[in-house]
Motif scaffolding. Structure first.
Motif, short mmCIF file in Angstrom:
data_model
loop_
_atom_site.label_atom_id
_atom_site.label_comp_id
_atom_site.label_asym_id
_atom_site.label_seq_id
_atom_site.Cartn_x
_atom_site.Cartn_y
_atom_site.Cartn_z
N VAL A 84 0.85 -1.19 0.00
CA VAL A 84 0.00 0.00 0.00
C VAL A 84 0.88 1.24 0.00
O VAL A 84 0.67 2.18 -0.78
CB VAL A 84 -0.97 0.01 1.21
N ARG A 85 1.89 1.25 0.85
CA ARG A 85 2.81 2.38 0.91
C ARG A 85 3.51 2.60 -0.43
O ARG A 85 3.63 3.74 -0.90
CB ARG A 85 3.85 2.17 2.01
N ALA A 86 3.98 1.52 -1.02
CA ALA A 86 4.67 1.62 -2.31
C ALA A 86 3.75 2.16 -3.39
O ALA A 86 4.16 2.96 -4.24
CB ALA A 86 5.23 0.25 -2.72
N THR A 87 2.49 1.75 -3.36
CA THR A 87 1.53 2.23 -4.36
C THR A 87 1.31 3.74 -4.22
O THR A 87 1.34 4.47 -5.22
CB THR A 87 0.19 1.48 -4.20
N VAL A 88 1.10 4.20 -3.00
CA VAL A 88 0.89 5.64 -2.79
C VAL A 88 2.14 6.42 -3.19
O VAL A 88 2.05 7.46 -3.86
CB VAL A 88 0.49 5.92 -1.33
N ARG A 89 3.29 5.92 -2.84
CA ARG A 89 4.54 6.59 -3.21
C ARG A 89 4.74 6.61 -4.72
O ARG A 89 5.25 7.58 -5.27
CB ARG A 89 5.72 5.94 -2.50
#
Length: 194
Positions: A84-89
């Motif tokens: 999820v973090r990687a997607t937002v970043r």
């Protein structure tokens, strides 16, 4: 006997998509489409319908092709929160990237330009956002089940917040010369997942 088409409808739809994506609906005239597609007005009408119908077909095609990495990123086995973090970043990085800034996201552009007064376009935008929200929600539910996300967090509300953030990143990234603005916003939102 019916005449065969002297152009490739798929290539023409792709060309229309690119033109609409770059210029928007209102700023693209039928004359622009005729010039850009290299086919006659009658052929455009016969194959795709009027300008609005062609725009909606282009939007559908864009959404069909979508973001192939999104499902893969958010559905991979193992820890879900890092995905999820990687997607937002990734959304933040893409929003500030010079090669993508000028066009932005076709769905987001449609929401801003046509969403308030075009029900057919708004339905397509909502469906696209619904798919992204569902992927985020599923990943956050998995993260919570795996102990990565605190039990007192609401995965649905977090998914909605992240969707709104990601769309906002696209809008701000398109107009801002400061990539730190979108990066900082993404990091602040991600801190809510701790």
């Amino acid at each position: 006997m019916a005449r065969t088409k002297e152009f490739d409808p798929e290539a023409a739809l792709h060309a229309a998509l690119e033109l609409f994506w770059q210029r928007g609906y209102e700023a693209t005239s039928m004359a622009d489409l005729v010039d850009h597609l290299g086919i006659g007005r009658a052929s455009i009408y016969a194959t795709f319908g009027n300008k609005h119908e062609l725009y909606l077909k282009a939007l559908d095609r864009y959404d069909e092709n979508g973001d192939p990495g999104l499902l893969r990123e958010l559905s991979q086995p193992g820890p879900a929160l890092p995905a999820v973090r990687a997607t937002v970043r990734r959304f933040a990085a893409e929003a500030g990237a010079d090669d993508l800034r000028s066009k932005g996201c076709f769905v987001t552009n449609t929401a801003a330009e046509l969403g308030p007064h075009d029900r057919a376009a708004a339905r397509r935008v909502e469906a696209s956002w619904g798919r992204i929200e569902t992927l985020l929600h599923s990943a956050l539910v998995r993260a919570q089940a795996q102990g990565e996300l605190p039990a007192d967090r609401d995965p649905r509300a977090l998914a909605r917040m992240l969707l709104v953030l990601m769309q906002g990143l696209r809008v701000v990234g398109k107009a801002s010369d400061d990539p730190g603005r979108v990066r900082d916003a993404a990091e602040q939102a991600l801190s809510l997942l701790d």
